[in-house]
Design an enzyme around this catalytic site. Structure first.
Site, short mmCIF file in Angstrom:
data_model
loop_
_atom_site.label_atom_id
_atom_site.label_comp_id
_atom_site.label_asym_id
_atom_site.label_seq_id
_atom_site.Cartn_x
_atom_site.Cartn_y
_atom_site.Cartn_z
N ARG A 176 9.42 -0.04 8.46
CA ARG A 176 8.07 -0.14 8.62
C ARG A 176 7.74 -0.97 9.92
O ARG A 176 7.10 -1.95 9.97
CB ARG A 176 7.30 -0.91 7.30
CG ARG A 176 7.10 0.10 6.13
CD ARG A 176 6.78 1.20 6.50
NE ARG A 176 6.71 2.42 5.32
CZ ARG A 176 7.65 3.26 5.22
NH1 ARG A 176 8.54 3.60 6.10
NH2 ARG A 176 7.62 4.21 4.21
N SER A 225 -1.03 1.96 1.79
CA SER A 225 -0.08 1.14 0.95
C SER A 225 -0.40 -0.33 1.66
O SER A 225 -0.40 -0.58 2.90
CB SER A 225 1.33 1.56 1.08
OG SER A 225 1.69 2.79 0.54
N GLU A 295 1.90 -4.71 4.66
CA GLU A 295 2.11 -3.57 5.35
C GLU A 295 0.75 -3.21 6.25
O GLU A 295 0.88 -2.85 7.26
CB GLU A 295 2.39 -2.40 4.49
CG GLU A 295 2.90 -1.01 5.25
CD GLU A 295 3.33 -0.05 4.13
OE1 GLU A 295 3.19 1.12 4.54
OE2 GLU A 295 4.15 -0.25 3.56
#
Length: 314
Positions: A176, A225, A295
């Site tokens: 990520r 998310s 995130e």
């Protein structure tokens, strides 16, 4: 809240500049303050010229489709750049089973284009509610696939308006995250596909979509998310174990369906959502000793008196 107008040299600029543009209109959470100026370039050349003219003292920030984004209620100072589908949303087939896609193209559309071309390896994009620019910036992934597995190279424009090309290795992908400089604005990318039977590709995409329908609150005002999965753990399980499923602050709620999603139930502010997120992080830290990382990208400035401390100052 509103910002003073910026003094911009727009001679020859073909794109649109909108002062004090309310970013709540373009974020999936439907919250957030204004951008001091929103610039929507006509194409990559227009973007390069705009950046060349823009004083170095003016901050620049790029947003995509607004799916993985929380803009604070005070808004964002400087220029916010949002790439349009018209100027940055093309998809073309290249020799060698490759495709070139614009940074404004939705991830789901990339998966659909690959299907049309009989190329596999992109089904995971069918389940990601974002655009390619954001996917490149955060190595977006889902259902066992990640951006770095298919990317060949990226074209970007830097803060001075210079066009640069980065290879997969130069992007420095990790979970990520990319190590590419923050000032780069991605404009398009080349991906490598693998020839496959369209029926097989379609079946993989259907499986991804079915999983999202079963497990995620995709019809809510959410940002996707919320927290990254810590090594060896699932963020949603840690949130659930901390007793946060369904937790509410103001109009913000931890999803009952999937506890790694925050929801604007209709009246939430950005402050509500950020405070809820930090409350969850604090409770997970207290119950498990694990520090969850966001995130979702949180941007901008809070309103006076509404700064939220990480882990509530723990």
């Amino acid at each position: 809240m509103s910002f003073p107008a910026l003094d911009l040299d727009l001679d020859g600029i073909r794109g649109r500049v909108t002062p004090n543009f309310g970013l709540d209109a373009v974020t999936w959470f439907r919250v957030g303050g204004p951008a001091q100026a929103l610039f929507q370039p006509a194409d990559a050349d227009d973007l390069a010229l705009f950046l060349q003219r823009l004083p170095e003292s003016v901050p620049v920030l790029v947003i995509g489709v607004g799916s993985n984004l929380l803009v604070r209620d005070g808004g964002i100072e400087g220029v916010v750049i949002r790439l349009s589908a018209k100027g940055f949303g093309a998809a073309t087939r290249l020799p060698g089973d490759r495709i070139r896609v614009g940074a404004a193209l939705p991830d789901k559309r990339v998966a659909a284009f690959a299907l049309e071309q009989g190329l596999s390896g992109f089904a995971f994009y069918h389940g990601i509610p974002g655009g390619i620019g954001g996917a490149l910036r955060m190595n977006a992934g889902a259902n066992g696939g990640e951006t770095r597995e298919r990317l060949v190279e990226v074209t970007a424009i830097d803060r001075s308006g210079r066009r640069v090309t980065l290879s997969n290795a130069e992007m420095g992908f990790t979970y990520r995250h990319t190590a590419a400089p923050d000032d780069l604005i991605f404009v398009d990318a080349v991906y490598q596909g693998e020839p496959a039977d369209p029926a097989t590709i379609r079946a993989a995409m259907d499986e991804v979509e079915a999983h999202r329908e079963r497990a995620q609150p995709i019809r809510e005002k959410t940002g996707g998310s919320t927290f990254k999965n810590p090594p060896g753990h699932s963020a949603w399980k840690l949130v659930d174990a901390a007793g946060c499923r369904g937790l509410m602050i103001g109009g913000a709620q931890v999803s009952e369906m999937h506890c790694n999603f925050l929801i604007n139930t209709g009246s939430a502010t950005a402050h509500d959502l950020e405070l809820l997120g930090e409350t969850v992080r604090a409770r997970v830290l207290a119950t498990s000793g694990i520090r969850l990382d966001w995130e979702i990208k949180r941007l901008g400035i809070p309103l006076p008196g509404e700064t939220v401390e990480p882990f509530l100052g723990a």
